[in-house]
Each structure stands twice: as structure tokens, then as C-alpha cells.
Design a protein around this motif. Structure first.
Motif, short mmCIF file in Angstrom:
data_model
loop_
_atom_site.label_atom_id
_atom_site.label_comp_id
_atom_site.label_asym_id
_atom_site.label_seq_id
_atom_site.Cartn_x
_atom_site.Cartn_y
_atom_site.Cartn_z
N HIS A 90 -10.23 9.61 6.09
CA HIS A 90 -10.58 10.30 4.85
C HIS A 90 -10.04 9.56 3.63
O HIS A 90 -8.83 9.46 3.42
CB HIS A 90 -10.04 11.73 4.89
CG HIS A 90 -10.59 12.53 6.03
ND1 HIS A 90 -11.93 12.83 6.14
CD2 HIS A 90 -9.99 13.05 7.12
CE1 HIS A 90 -12.13 13.54 7.25
NE2 HIS A 90 -10.97 13.67 7.86
N LEU A 91 -10.98 9.02 2.84
CA LEU A 91 -10.64 8.28 1.63
C LEU A 91 -11.55 8.73 0.50
O LEU A 91 -12.76 8.93 0.70
CB LEU A 91 -10.84 6.78 1.85
CG LEU A 91 -9.86 6.07 2.79
CD1 LEU A 91 -10.50 4.83 3.38
CD2 LEU A 91 -8.60 5.68 2.03
N THR A 92 -10.98 8.91 -0.68
CA THR A 92 -11.80 9.20 -1.85
C THR A 92 -12.38 7.88 -2.37
O THR A 92 -12.04 6.80 -1.91
CB THR A 92 -10.95 9.84 -2.95
OG1 THR A 92 -9.98 8.89 -3.41
CG2 THR A 92 -10.25 11.09 -2.45
N GLU A 97 -9.00 1.11 -4.32
CA GLU A 97 -7.65 0.57 -4.23
C GLU A 97 -7.41 -0.12 -2.90
O GLU A 97 -6.75 -1.16 -2.84
CB GLU A 97 -6.62 1.69 -4.45
CG GLU A 97 -5.20 1.16 -4.50
CD GLU A 97 -4.15 2.23 -4.78
OE1 GLU A 97 -2.95 1.90 -4.77
OE2 GLU A 97 -4.54 3.40 -5.00
N PHE A 98 -7.95 0.46 -1.83
CA PHE A 98 -7.77 -0.13 -0.51
C PHE A 98 -8.37 -1.53 -0.46
O PHE A 98 -7.74 -2.49 0.03
CB PHE A 98 -8.40 0.76 0.57
CG PHE A 98 -8.03 0.37 1.97
CD1 PHE A 98 -6.95 0.95 2.60
CD2 PHE A 98 -8.77 -0.58 2.66
CE1 PHE A 98 -6.59 0.59 3.90
CE2 PHE A 98 -8.42 -0.95 3.95
CZ PHE A 98 -7.34 -0.37 4.57
N PHE A 120 -4.81 2.44 6.85
CA PHE A 120 -4.83 1.11 7.49
C PHE A 120 -4.54 1.26 8.98
O PHE A 120 -5.24 0.66 9.82
CB PHE A 120 -3.78 0.22 6.82
CG PHE A 120 -3.78 -1.21 7.31
CD1 PHE A 120 -3.35 -1.53 8.60
CD2 PHE A 120 -4.20 -2.24 6.48
CE1 PHE A 120 -3.33 -2.85 9.05
CE2 PHE A 120 -4.20 -3.56 6.93
CZ PHE A 120 -3.76 -3.86 8.22
N GLU A 121 -3.51 2.03 9.31
CA GLU A 121 -3.15 2.23 10.72
C GLU A 121 -4.31 2.84 11.50
O GLU A 121 -4.59 2.44 12.63
CB GLU A 121 -1.92 3.12 10.82
CG GLU A 121 -0.63 2.47 10.36
CD GLU A 121 0.57 3.39 10.55
OE1 GLU A 121 1.43 3.06 11.37
OE2 GLU A 121 0.61 4.43 9.88
N GLN A 122 -4.98 3.82 10.89
CA GLN A 122 -6.12 4.44 11.55
C GLN A 122 -7.24 3.42 11.79
O GLN A 122 -7.79 3.33 12.88
CB GLN A 122 -6.65 5.60 10.70
CG GLN A 122 -5.79 6.83 10.70
CD GLN A 122 -6.41 7.92 9.85
OE1 GLN A 122 -6.23 7.96 8.64
NE2 GLN A 122 -7.16 8.79 10.48
N MET A 165 0.85 -1.19 0.00
CA MET A 165 0.00 0.00 0.00
C MET A 165 0.88 1.24 0.00
O MET A 165 1.93 1.26 0.67
CB MET A 165 -0.89 0.03 1.24
CG MET A 165 -2.00 -1.01 1.26
SD MET A 165 -3.07 -0.76 2.71
CE MET A 165 -4.22 -2.12 2.50
N ASN A 166 0.45 2.27 -0.74
CA ASN A 166 1.20 3.53 -0.71
C ASN A 166 1.08 4.16 0.68
O ASN A 166 0.36 3.66 1.55
CB ASN A 166 0.73 4.48 -1.81
CG ASN A 166 -0.73 4.89 -1.65
OD1 ASN A 166 -1.24 5.04 -0.53
ND2 ASN A 166 -1.41 5.08 -2.76
#
Length: 241
Positions: free
Chosen positions: A203-205, A211-212, A188-190, A180-181
């Protein structure tokens, strides 16, 4: 022998005219396959309607260790969902999650901690208002804790990449494509550390979410020894788009 067990429905398939065969993750036996006889008969008063993916059940079952399919004597809802069956986003997530669990939970051994986590997470989803679009991502990450895949986190604030092959975070960008970038690694950590009440803080688009999920499925595929493909994935993507 007869047992009282709690279960989470993973998948069901119609059998003959009136019965249903369901794969269920139970608190007592792990994953088991049960046959529900005569649930489609008129006199059953809609019993088949409560045998839906991720519904929580209380079951009276007969356990025969030599049989592949177990028999159900009685069943009832442990908790009637108030929003999951009726909210298009939550119901789509339920199908996605049930298919994921169907592919991942293969062991016929009890894991009470995992069962409790899944049950509590589903109850939380039913009443969740904020951060619903991150719920399935949260669940995928949290599952690593219960499936023996939990990564070693680096010191907070350290830029890192999540290496899918090793299953750990590294400050150095891997030389292979299975990672993962930095942004997704931070997410992921959050998702690994927060509670369900804080899902909206991640916050993810839309493209980030796509992609995740792809990376998490690749991660599970690597460590479970086979490509994990989900038919419900396109539905989830289209819904969020």
C-alpha cells in the motif's frame, strides 16, 4: 560467427533512412548493440514496429568481438504482447523500465538469471490485472538481487530504515539524508520478498510512489557512480496522478 540469441530491447535510434540501431540485453552476450538494416523499407512489412522497448526477440546474429555494432541476420518476436503495447499504464511503465535498464545494464557479460528474471517479469506484466501500479517498484527492488546490491534484511517485525549509502537496513535512523523512512523501508522489504501475484498488497500513496522511485534512483546512482536521471519519470508520475 553466427548465433541464435534471445534479447530484450532497451533502446533504439533511427539510422539513416531505413535502418535502426538497438541496444539489446541478450541471454548469450549480455548487453550488445545491433543494427537492423532496411527495416523501414516498404517491403519489410512493418518489421520496425516490433522493435519497441522491452519487446522480446529471437535473433539470428553475427558476432564479431572486434566490432562495436553487431549485425542481425533475422529476427522475430519471441512472444507477442497482448496488453503492454495497448494499455496506457503498462506501455508507460515499459518506457520507464526500458530507460532504467538502459542506464543500469552496462556489462557485456551474460547473466542468464537476470535475463530469465526480466523475461518472466515482462510476461507476467502483460497478463497482470492487479497491482500494476506497483510493478515498476517491484522490478527496481528485485534488480538489487541480480546487480550485487541486495541488502541484508533485519528480523521480521523489526522497525528499520533502508540506508541508501550502505545498502543495508538499520534499526537506527541514519544521520545523513540518503535513506528511506520506516514506511518506505517496510514497502521495500515487502517488494523484496513477495511475488508478482501479491503486488496489490503493498500500500503506497501517489506521493509515496514518487518518493520511493526517487530514493531508488538515488540508491542506484550512489552505487553505480553517477547520477541516474530518467526522461520517462515525469510521464509515469503524470499518468499515476
Amino acid at each position: 560467427m553466427e548465433y541464435k540469441v534471445k534479447g530484450i530491447i532497451l533502446h533504439g535510434i533511427r539510422y539513416k533512412e531505413t535502418s535502426l540501431i538497438c541496444h539489446i540485453y541478450t541471454s548469450t552476450f549480455g548487453r550488445k548493440t545491433y543494427i537492423f538494416n532496411s527495416v523501414y523499407k516498404a517491403k519489410s512489412k512493418g518489421k520496425a514496429a516490433i522493435l519497441q522497448p522491452l519487446f522480446l526477440l529471437d535473433l539470428d546474429v553475427f558476432q564479431n568481438d572486434k566490432a562495436d555494432i553487431q549485425r542481425v541476420k533475422e529476427f522475430r518476436l519471441s512472444y507477442p504482447y497482448q496488453s503492454i503495447p495497448f494499455d496506457p499504464v503498462k506501455s508507460s511503465l515499459a518506457f520507464f523500465i526500458s530507460e532504467l535498464l538502459y542506464k543500469l545494464l552496462r556489462e557485456e557479460h551474460p547473466n542468464q538469471q537476470l535475463f530469465d528474471f526480466l523475461s518472466n517479469a515482462l510476461l507476467a506484466l502483460d497478463v497482470l490485472d492487479e497491482g500494476v501500479y506497483n510493478f515498476h517498484l517491484y522490478l527496481m527492488v528485485q534488480l538489487t538481487k541480480y546487480l550485487g546490491l541486495h541488502p541484508t534484511l533485519l528480523e521480521e517485525g523489526t522497525p528499520a530504515f533502508f540506508d541508501l549509502k550502505s545498502g543495508h537496513f538499520t534499526p537506527i535512523e541514519p544521520k545523513h539524508p540518503s535513506y528511506m523512512n520506516r514506511h518506505l523501508s517496510r514497502c521495500f522489504e515487502q517488494l523484496y520478498s513477495i511475488t508478482l501475484t501479491d503486488l496489490s498488497t503493498v500500500h503506497l500513496t501517489r506521493s509515496d510512489r514518487r518518493e520511493f522511485i526517487d530514493k531508488m534512483l538515488e540508491f542506484f546512482s550512489i552505487h553505480f557512480g553517477g547520477v541516474i536521471e530518467l526522461k520517462s519519470l515525469n510521464v509515469v508520475h503524470e499518468l499515476f496522478d
